[in-house]
Design a protein around this motif. Structure first.
Motif, short mmCIF file in Angstrom:
data_model
loop_
_atom_site.label_atom_id
_atom_site.label_comp_id
_atom_site.label_asym_id
_atom_site.label_seq_id
_atom_site.Cartn_x
_atom_site.Cartn_y
_atom_site.Cartn_z
N ARG A 12 -70.08 1.12 -5.10
CA ARG A 12 -70.09 0.84 -6.46
C ARG A 12 -68.31 0.70 -6.74
O ARG A 12 -68.05 0.10 -7.93
N PRO B 118 -65.32 -1.01 -7.50
CA PRO B 118 -64.92 -2.40 -7.76
C PRO B 118 -63.99 -3.13 -6.22
O PRO B 118 -64.53 -4.18 -5.92
N ARG C 189 -65.36 -6.09 -3.98
CA ARG C 189 -64.61 -7.54 -3.55
C ARG C 189 -64.35 -7.33 -1.96
O ARG C 189 -64.30 -8.48 -1.45
N HIS D 170 -62.90 -10.50 -11.04
CA HIS D 170 -64.14 -10.29 -11.78
C HIS D 170 -65.40 -11.03 -11.75
O HIS D 170 -66.39 -10.93 -12.11
N GLU E 137 -72.39 -4.91 -9.86
CA GLU E 137 -71.90 -3.68 -10.10
C GLU E 137 -72.04 -2.59 -8.95
O GLU E 137 -71.22 -1.87 -8.82
#
Length: 255
Positions: free
Chosen positions: A27, A29, A33, A67, A124
């Motif tokens: 989870r 970020p 990525r 994002h 997410e």
């Protein structure tokens, strides 16, 4: 074909938990990525299921930023139209030959270098097994796969509820005097997974052990591994596991 269902097992203490394999959910970020970038670097193919349906199309992650990610579209226009109208996309791929699974929402069609693609907010969470092992899902009694076993004497096949399932195999619970399955033997069986087509697959018996049920009766728990899953079967199993996990998450959140 007679339906023979074993007694219901004792409910798992994790039955209401969000993902029984929660330790494999990524989870952070930055880590999400990193996994998506690894899929780009390794040119990992992704199977994309619009709305989690059985029909899928091959794709790949083309780009990742802070994002968003860019997902390759299908060369078939009708498939791209189904993607555009889908509420979510269920994706399966691999990083270093280890399963990666994630769900995408909020996708939109774009043009990229003269080709169709889809821009999507980063997921997410990403399921990443992290080790070469298989997570086994304890199946709910009312929404279980079934395994159809051949009769060794050439009689009618029998159908048994699957207690747990993974991409590596299944477990069944049979009467102690059963003569259907023998240790280290290989059988051609049919696996029936809810909302998927039946899967004809060889299974090898890996272990047999006696197990006392809550009512005091003795049963035989049988572990079987898939010997040669047909093409697409792993996706069907993973989609089932994902759906059950998602339902358990919704219940635990009171939805």
């Amino acid at each position: 074909m007679p339906d023979q269902e074993s007694p219901a097992p004792t409910p798992s203490p994790h039955a209401g938990n969000l993902y029984a394999d929660d330790r494999y959910m990524v989870r952070n970020p930055h880590q999400v990525r990193h996994l998506l970038q690894a899929m780009i670097d390794q040119r990992s193919m992704i199977n994309v299921h619009p709305d989690g349906r059985d029909q899928a199309f091959p794709s790949a992650v083309l780009d990742v930023d802070l994002h968003h990610l860019v997902l390759d579209a299908s060369p078939v226009p009708s498939i791209n139209r189904s993607v555009e109208t889908a509420s979510d996309l269920l994706c399966f791929g691999q990083v270093d030959k280890v399963t990666v699974r994630f769900q995408l929402e909020g996708h939109r069609r774009i043009e990229r270098d003269g080709h169709v693609a889809f821009e999507v907010p980063l997921p997410e969470e990403v399921y990443h097994l992290q080790r070469r092992e298989f997570y086994r899902l304890e199946t709910p009694v009312g929404d279980s796969p079934y395994c159809v076993l051949p009769d060794p004497d050439g009689g009618e096949a029998t159908r048994w509820r699957v207690l747990d399932i993974s991409a590596g195999g299944i477990a069944l619970l049979l009467p102690p005097d059963q003569n259907l399955l023998k240790l280290q033997s290989r059988y051609s069986c049919v696996l029936e997974i809810p909302e998927s087509a039946p899967i004809q697959t060889p299974l090898v018996v890996c272990n047999l052990r006696q197990q006392k049920q809550p009512n005091g009766t003795e049963m035989t728990r049988i572990g079987l591994r898939f010997d040669d899953l047909p093409r697409g079967a792993d996706n069907s199993i993973q989609r089932y596991i994902f759906r059950i996990d998602r339902l358990r998450k919704a219940r635990s959140n009171g939805d």
